[in-house]
Scaffold this motif. Structure first.
Motif, PDB file in Angstrom:
ATOM      1  N   PHE A  17      77.388 -59.132  84.755  1.00 27.98           N
ATOM      2  CA  PHE A  17      77.815 -59.536  83.337  1.00 27.98           C
ATOM      3  C   PHE A  17      78.478 -60.823  83.450  1.00 27.98           C
ATOM      4  CE2 PHE A  17      76.924 -55.080  83.551  1.00 27.98           C
ATOM      5  CZ  PHE A  17      76.319 -54.613  82.451  1.00 27.98           C
ATOM      6  N   ARG A  18      78.415 -61.496  82.332  1.00 21.60           N
ATOM      7  CA  ARG A  18      78.910 -62.640  82.227  1.00 21.60           C
ATOM      8  C   ARG A  18      80.552 -62.803  82.417  1.00 21.60           C
ATOM      9  NH1 ARG A  18      76.812 -64.928  76.392  1.00 21.60           N
ATOM     10  NH2 ARG A  18      76.402 -62.710  76.082  1.00 21.60           N
ATOM     11  N   HIS A  19      81.509 -61.737  82.032  1.00 24.04           N
ATOM     12  CA  HIS A  19      82.827 -61.656  82.450  1.00 24.04           C
ATOM     13  C   HIS A  19      83.086 -60.564  83.431  1.00 24.04           C
ATOM     14  CE1 HIS A  19      83.554 -58.591  79.516  1.00 24.04           C
ATOM     15  NE2 HIS A  19      82.815 -58.997  78.826  1.00 24.04           N
ATOM     16  N   ARG A  20      84.166 -60.357  83.761  1.00 22.51           N
ATOM     17  CA  ARG A  20      84.675 -59.149  84.564  1.00 22.51           C
ATOM     18  C   ARG A  20      85.793 -58.796  84.080  1.00 22.51           C
ATOM     19  NH1 ARG A  20      83.301 -59.461  90.716  1.00 22.51           N
ATOM     20  NH2 ARG A  20      82.808 -57.379  90.111  1.00 22.51           N
ATOM     21  N   ASN A  21      85.997 -58.776  82.680  1.00 18.63           N
ATOM     22  CA  ASN A  21      87.292 -58.279  82.121  1.00 18.63           C
ATOM     23  C   ASN A  21      86.986 -56.961  81.939  1.00 18.63           C
ATOM     24  OD1 ASN A  21      88.008 -60.820  81.676  1.00 18.63           O
ATOM     25  ND2 ASN A  21      87.232 -61.079  79.735  1.00 18.63           N
ATOM     26  N   TYR A  22      87.333 -56.215  82.901  1.00 15.05           N
ATOM     27  CA  TYR A  22      87.257 -54.492  82.834  1.00 15.05           C
ATOM     28  C   TYR A  22      88.074 -54.108  81.480  1.00 15.05           C
ATOM     29  CZ  TYR A  22      85.294 -55.789  87.234  1.00 15.05           C
ATOM     30  OH  TYR A  22      84.809 -56.157  88.362  1.00 15.05           O
ATOM     31  N   GLY A  23      87.273 -53.121  80.840  1.00 10.93           N
ATOM     32  CA  GLY A  23      87.902 -52.306  79.828  1.00 10.93           C
ATOM     33  C   GLY A  23      87.593 -53.279  78.443  1.00 10.93           C
ATOM     34  N   ALA A  24      86.973 -54.430  78.527  1.00 17.05           N
ATOM     35  CA  ALA A  24      86.557 -55.191  77.414  1.00 17.05           C
ATOM     36  C   ALA A  24      85.290 -55.197  76.877  1.00 17.05           C
ATOM     37  CB  ALA A  24      86.751 -56.531  77.714  1.00 17.05           C
ATOM     38  N   PRO A  25      84.907 -55.203  75.718  1.00 16.71           N
ATOM     39  CA  PRO A  25      83.587 -55.051  75.377  1.00 16.71           C
ATOM     40  C   PRO A  25      82.495 -55.831  76.231  1.00 16.71           C
ATOM     41  CG  PRO A  25      84.886 -55.685  73.574  1.00 16.71           C
ATOM     42  CD  PRO A  25      85.760 -55.727  74.742  1.00 16.71           C
ATOM     43  N   CYS A  26      81.207 -55.288  76.449  1.00 14.18           N
ATOM     44  CA  CYS A  26      80.298 -55.843  77.113  1.00 14.18           C
ATOM     45  C   CYS A  26      78.954 -55.864  76.555  1.00 14.18           C
ATOM     46  CB  CYS A  26      80.277 -55.256  78.698  1.00 14.18           C
ATOM     47  SG  CYS A  26      79.983 -53.476  78.866  1.00 14.18           S
ATOM     48  N   VAL A  27      77.886 -56.738  76.830  1.00 18.89           N
ATOM     49  CA  VAL A  27      76.587 -56.808  76.271  1.00 18.89           C
ATOM     50  C   VAL A  27      75.640 -56.384  77.357  1.00 18.89           C
ATOM     51  CG1 VAL A  27      75.234 -58.252  75.015  1.00 18.89           C
ATOM     52  CG2 VAL A  27      77.595 -58.571  74.864  1.00 18.89           C
ATOM     53  N   ALA A  28      74.974 -55.457  77.259  1.00 22.60           N
ATOM     54  CA  ALA A  28      73.630 -55.049  78.154  1.00 22.60           C
ATOM     55  C   ALA A  28      72.667 -55.994  78.394  1.00 22.60           C
ATOM     56  CB  ALA A  28      73.105 -53.864  77.588  1.00 22.60           C
ATOM     57  N   ALA A  29      72.687 -56.916  77.441  1.00 24.70           N
ATOM     58  CA  ALA A  29      71.525 -58.151  77.535  1.00 24.70           C
ATOM     59  C   ALA A  29      71.912 -58.931  78.633  1.00 24.70           C
ATOM     60  CB  ALA A  29      71.501 -58.904  76.174  1.00 24.70           C
ATOM     61  N   ASP A  30      73.196 -59.067  78.948  1.00 23.73           N
ATOM     62  CA  ASP A  30      73.506 -59.907  80.197  1.00 23.73           C
ATOM     63  C   ASP A  30      72.886 -59.407  81.478  1.00 23.73           C
ATOM     64  OD1 ASP A  30      75.547 -61.159  78.583  1.00 23.73           O
ATOM     65  OD2 ASP A  30      77.241 -60.625  79.321  1.00 23.73           O
ATOM     66  N   ALA A  31      72.646 -58.212  81.635  1.00 25.87           N
ATOM     67  CA  ALA A  31      72.030 -57.632  82.675  1.00 25.87           C
ATOM     68  C   ALA A  31      70.547 -57.496  82.457  1.00 25.87           C
ATOM     69  CB  ALA A  31      72.835 -56.246  83.105  1.00 25.87           C
ATOM     70  N   GLY A  32      70.203 -57.893  81.451  1.00 31.20           N
ATOM     71  CA  GLY A  32      68.550 -57.847  81.199  1.00 31.20           C
ATOM     72  C   GLY A  32      68.123 -56.521  80.284  1.00 31.20           C
ATOM     73  N   TYR A  33      69.113 -56.187  79.399  1.00 30.31           N
ATOM     74  CA  TYR A  33      68.660 -54.755  78.572  1.00 30.31           C
ATOM     75  C   TYR A  33      69.116 -55.108  77.383  1.00 30.31           C
ATOM     76  CZ  TYR A  33      68.149 -52.721  83.367  1.00 30.31           C
ATOM     77  OH  TYR A  33      67.607 -52.425  84.483  1.00 30.31           O
ATOM     78  N   ALA A  34      68.168 -56.148  76.655  1.00 29.88           N
ATOM     79  CA  ALA A  34      68.822 -56.518  75.276  1.00 29.88           C
ATOM     80  C   ALA A  34      68.342 -55.451  74.252  1.00 29.88           C
ATOM     81  CB  ALA A  34      67.770 -57.549  75.092  1.00 29.88           C
ATOM     82  N   ASP A  35      67.588 -54.485  74.401  1.00 28.98           N
ATOM     83  CA  ASP A  35      67.250 -53.259  73.645  1.00 28.98           C
ATOM     84  C   ASP A  35      68.117 -52.134  73.625  1.00 28.98           C
ATOM     85  OD1 ASP A  35      66.405 -52.781  76.417  1.00 28.98           O
ATOM     86  OD2 ASP A  35      65.328 -51.159  75.401  1.00 28.98           O
ATOM     87  N   ILE A  36      69.357 -52.383  74.726  1.00 24.99           N
ATOM     88  CA  ILE A  36      70.472 -51.300  74.576  1.00 24.99           C
ATOM     89  C   ILE A  36      71.701 -52.172  74.256  1.00 24.99           C
ATOM     90  CG2 ILE A  36      71.893 -49.948  76.152  1.00 24.99           C
ATOM     91  CD1 ILE A  36      68.799 -49.187  75.887  1.00 24.99           C
TER      92      ILE A  36
END
Length: 157
Positions: A49-68
């Motif tokens: 993922f783009r950032h490593r701010n644990y506990g913060a919101p994340c975007v599955a598209a960063d890891a290649g899963y834009a549909d999630i």
């Protein structure tokens, strides 16, 4: 005479409820309440993922899963493939995974009520259904854990 009236009163007190119950109409049986379960779920997207701010919101598209993403449908079916419940994914939260490396987990949660069945199939989005037996869900206290993504066993990127 007084004794006779006491016997009559006693007979009325004892027999009246019995006679009242013989009116010919039994009370209608109550319908059985179907047993339901609160099914909680975790859908983990594993990747970088783009950032490593644990506990913060994340975007599955960063890891290649834009549909999630938050709002992705979750459908639960029974053993006959009939839909028995649905929900949507909540917000993703970044969590550090225990293996070394730059890959982490974006954890999405869902929750719904399902009727008591022998087996269930849970599908998140269009990613394919995963089967869970009732016994497995009971052992897991009605929590289903699903994961997508490739874990790197030795921390490689």
């Amino acid at each position: 005479m007084r004794r006779l009236s006491r016997v009559m009163v006693l007979a009325v007190v004892v027999l009246a409820p019995l006679v009242a119950g013989c009116g010919g109409k039994a009370p209608a049986p109550r319908p059985a309440v179907p047993q339901v379960h609160r099914l909680a779920g975790n859908y983990t997207v594993h990747g970088i993922f783009r950032h490593r701010n644990y506990g913060a919101p994340c975007v599955a598209a960063d890891a290649g899963y834009a549909d999630i993403h938050p709002g992705t449908p979750v459908v639960v079916r029974d053993e006959s493939s009939a839909v028995v419940g649905s929900a949507t994914l909540g917000d993703g939260i970044l969590r550090k995974q225990p293996l070394r490396g730059r890959d982490d987990d974006c954890l999405f949660r869902f929750s719904l009520t399902v009727p008591d069945r022998a087996d269930y199939k849970i599908e998140v989005g269009k990613r394919g259904a995963v089967a869970f037996s009732r016994a497995d869900l009971e052992r897991a206290q009605w929590t289903a854990n699903l994961t997508i993504g490739a874990y790197t066993a030795f921390g490689g990127d």
